[in-house]
Write a protein that holds these residues in place. Structure first.
Motif, PDB file in Angstrom:
ATOM      1  N   LEU A 187       0.821  -1.208   0.000  1.00 21.69           N
ATOM      2  CA  LEU A 187       0.000   0.000   0.000  1.00 21.69           C
ATOM      3  C   LEU A 187       0.857   1.262   0.000  1.00 21.69           C
ATOM      4  CD1 LEU A 187      -2.759  -1.181   2.502  1.00 21.69           C
ATOM      5  CD2 LEU A 187      -2.636  -1.492   0.021  1.00 21.69           C
ATOM      6  N   GLY A 190       1.825   1.743  -3.487  1.00 29.03           N
ATOM      7  CA  GLY A 190       0.711   2.286  -4.247  1.00 29.03           C
ATOM      8  C   GLY A 190       0.530   3.771  -4.036  1.00 29.03           C
ATOM      9  N   ARG A 191       0.596   4.197  -2.792  1.00 35.05           N
ATOM     10  CA  ARG A 191       0.455   5.621  -2.497  1.00 35.05           C
ATOM     11  C   ARG A 191       1.601   6.412  -3.128  1.00 35.05           C
ATOM     12  NH1 ARG A 191      -2.914   6.549   2.259  1.00 35.05           N
ATOM     13  NH2 ARG A 191      -4.922   5.682   1.565  1.00 35.05           N
ATOM     14  N   THR A 197      -5.480   2.621  -3.389  1.00 38.71           N
ATOM     15  CA  THR A 197      -4.930   1.449  -2.705  1.00 38.71           C
ATOM     16  C   THR A 197      -6.041   0.625  -2.064  1.00 38.71           C
ATOM     17  OG1 THR A 197      -4.489   2.862  -0.776  1.00 38.71           O
ATOM     18  CG2 THR A 197      -2.649   2.436  -2.277  1.00 38.71           C
TER      19      THR A 197
END
Length: 238
Positions: A187, A190-191, A197
């Motif tokens: 995550l 992803g951020r 996310t």
């Protein structure tokens, strides 16, 4: 929130239930490396966050989100005389042989996602060769437009490189992509990539650990079609 046009998945703990799949792999590796000496295997297990007696992983276990090279580095002080390259190679071959336990029924799920017009990618910190073998074993290779391992040249999570490579290959703005994973590493990557996310609970991390880094936390990836549809409706309404 933008409409979702692409999904990039982690593999272990996301497509496949982490404990059910990788506890067997870790135990087999440790006993092989120690010629069956359980006490010594248990000691090496502790070094990588694995309990040989219970078959469970510590929340910060190296096995959860680190690359095979990093797992090997954590074990090497306990394996005097071991050739590191040979160890990493054996870890890869053993991963290819591992019996997989899917988090949900994967072929119909990915047929649905692909049928909705989504681009689909895989970004794992595993080697790319066993990653492709696992997709083939699960019967979903044909649905993936992009497959990246830590050895594919894009870097490894939590760095965003593999995720940005997927977005570029699909011709998508990262904001139109959701990163789907079971760990904070996933995550955070992803951020950092500018993606939405999605956390899933088929790994070791619980909802309280994932929620600060996720737009949504789902029980497993089988819930994705509904979430993608809701995200699209919200984007259209906004």
């Amino acid at each position: 929130m933008r409409a979702i046009r692409g999904l990039v998945f982690d593999k272990d703990g996301t497509l496949f239930d982490f404990r059910a799949t990788w506890s067997v792999w870790t135990r087999r590796l440790l006993l092989e490396l120690t010629a069956g000496e359980e006490a010594r295997a248990a000691g090496i297990g502790r070094a990588i966050g694995y309990d040989l007696a219970t078959g469970d992983f510590a929340p910060d276990s190296y096995v959860i989100a680190h690359t095979p090279s990093e797992i090997a580095d954590a074990m090497m002080p306990h394996l005097p005389g071991t050739d590191r390259a040979a160890l990493v190679a054996r870890m890869s071959s053993l991963a290819t042989e591992t019996d997989l336990v899917a988090a949900t029924d994967l072929p119909p799920l990915f047929a649905t996602l692909k049928g909705a017009g989504l681009s689909i990618g895989l970004a794992t910190n595993d080697f790319v060769v066993p990653a492709r073998a696992h997709l083939e074993q699960a019967g979903v290779t044909r649905y993936f437009d992009f497959v990246s391992g830590f050895d594919s040249g894009y870097g490894a999570k939590p760095e965003p490189g593999p995720l940005l490579a997927f977005a570029a290959s699909a011709g998508l703005d990262p904001a139109e992509v959701a990163m789907v994973g079971d760990s904070v590493h996933d995550l955070v990557a992803g951020r950092a990539a500018g993606m939405q996310t999605v956390g899933v609970l088929t790994g070791i991390a619980g909802p309280d650990e994932l929620a600060p880094h996720a737009d949504v936390v789902l029980p497993h990836i089988g819930h994705l079609p509904d979430w993608v549809a809701r995200a699209g409706a919200a984007a259209a309404a906004g």
